[in-house]
Write an enzyme that holds these catalytic residues in place. Structure first.
Site, PDB file in Angstrom:
ATOM      1  N   GLY A 126       0.837  -1.202   0.000  1.00 57.00           N
ATOM      2  CA  GLY A 126       0.000   0.000   0.000  1.00 57.00           C
ATOM      3  C   GLY A 126       0.873   1.252   0.000  1.00 57.00           C
ATOM      4  O   GLY A 126       0.675   2.178  -0.793  1.00 57.00           O
ATOM      5  N   HIS A 127       1.886   1.251   0.883  1.00 57.28           N
ATOM      6  CA  HIS A 127       2.814   2.397   0.936  1.00 57.28           C
ATOM      7  C   HIS A 127       3.543   2.553  -0.405  1.00 57.28           C
ATOM      8  O   HIS A 127       3.727   3.664  -0.904  1.00 57.28           O
ATOM      9  CB  HIS A 127       3.859   2.192   2.039  1.00 57.28           C
ATOM     10  CG  HIS A 127       3.303   2.129   3.430  1.00 57.28           C
ATOM     11  ND1 HIS A 127       3.363   1.006   4.202  1.00 57.28           N
ATOM     12  CD2 HIS A 127       2.681   3.070   4.196  1.00 57.28           C
ATOM     13  CE1 HIS A 127       2.820   1.239   5.391  1.00 57.28           C
ATOM     14  NE2 HIS A 127       2.389   2.482   5.413  1.00 57.28           N
TER      15      HIS A 127
END
Ligand code: AMP
Length: 281
Positions: free
Chosen positions: A36-37
């Site tokens: 996600g990051h």
């Protein structure tokens, strides 16, 4: 990749990049990085030449009894991932320099922080906006990228940026999910094998609601009840909130007549998970 821990060094470095007319994107994180990051970094790379990722587990956004101490941390692994990703700078400030003795200035967005996650975590968003404003002042980005995973946080930061006339473009990046639909989160580490399977019910209930809407069921009350029944069918789940909101103002919506965001938080065991999705009539 440069690793910077000192505020003054980061400010000088940012000033230097700006003097050379380089556009800077900032991706603020609390570390323990996942895909996600990394997707936020990909979004940022499309928009600017220089990428700064900050890693800071911010004590002021954790309430008493929350997981500040045990929040997962693995700096070495994070740095390896970011080096692979070829980011330009990783800013890892130390708590004592961010909040020295005598620190007493906070930034607060008033209305948007009262409901949803703000209700069960009073003071949380005040800590978030304060640290993000500090990071903005230190790194001086042209662009800052946030995940829609924390949708309320994204809207609050957009509001702060507009209200305080910060010359920063706030970009939202889509939610990245596991194959089974579970939204990626550093806190998923707290889930055991069984809870991980149960946690997919958040996404399942969002998909279920969006299918009911496609069948013409537009009442928020009815949809909430259907989602609640589905979630309650799993062991170990406790609903914190399921709300239907206007995507910009976060005001409650009673009927799905235009694009609406479903915001939800559910405890699986002791772990609070959040998720959200846009739905349309
Ligand atoms: P955190 O490290 O959890 O504070 O998150 C840092 C940033 O990554 C925030 O803008 C989050 O919204 C974003 N983020 C976290 N998980 C995801 C995800 N699964 N998909 C997209 N963005 C995410």
């Amino acid at each position: 990749m440069k690793i910077i821990r000192k505020i003054e060094e980061q400010q000088k470095c940012s000033l230097n990049m700006k003097c050379r007319d380089k556009k800077i994107s900032l991706i603020p994180t609390m570390g323990f990085l996942h895909k996600g990051h990394l997707s936020l970094i990909d979004t940022a790379k499309e928009l600017s030449e220089k990428i700064v990722v900050s890693i800071f587990v911010n004590p002021t956004q954790f309430g008493e009894g929350e997981d500040y101490e045990k929040y997962p941390r693995d700096e070495k692994r994070d740095l390896d991932i970011l080096a692979d990703k070829k980011v330009d700078i990783v800013f890892i400030p130390i708590v004592k320099e961010m909040y020295p003795e005598g620190f007493q200035t906070f930034c607060q967005v008033n209305q948007l922080t009262k409901k949803y996650c703000g209700k069960s975590r009073p003071g949380h968003f005040k800590g978030v906006t304060t640290v993000v404003l500090k990071l903005f002042n230190i790194i001086q980005p042209d662009i800052a990228v946030f995940g829609k995973k924390d949708y309320q946080q994204y809207i609050i930061i957009k509001r702060m940026t507009e209200d305080l006339n910060l010359p920063i473009n706030i970009i939202a990046s889509p939610i990245v999910r596991e194959k089974n639909g579970l939204a990626m989160s550093s806190r998923n580490k707290y889930l055991n094998h069984e809870q991980r399977k149960e946690a997919t019910v958040l996404y399942e209930s969002l998909i279920y609601a969006s299918n009911l809407i496609k069948q013409g069921k537009y009442g928020a009350g009815f949809l909430r009840k259907e989602m609640t029944n589905l979630i309650k069918s799993k062991n170990n789940t406790r609903i914190d909130y399921i709300d239907f909101v206007n995507p910009e103002t976060l005001k409650d919506v009673q009927k799905i007549e235009e694009p609406t965001r479903i915001l939800m938080a559910v405890r699986v065991g002791n772990t609070k998970l959040i998720d959200n999705m846009e739905v349309k009539p």
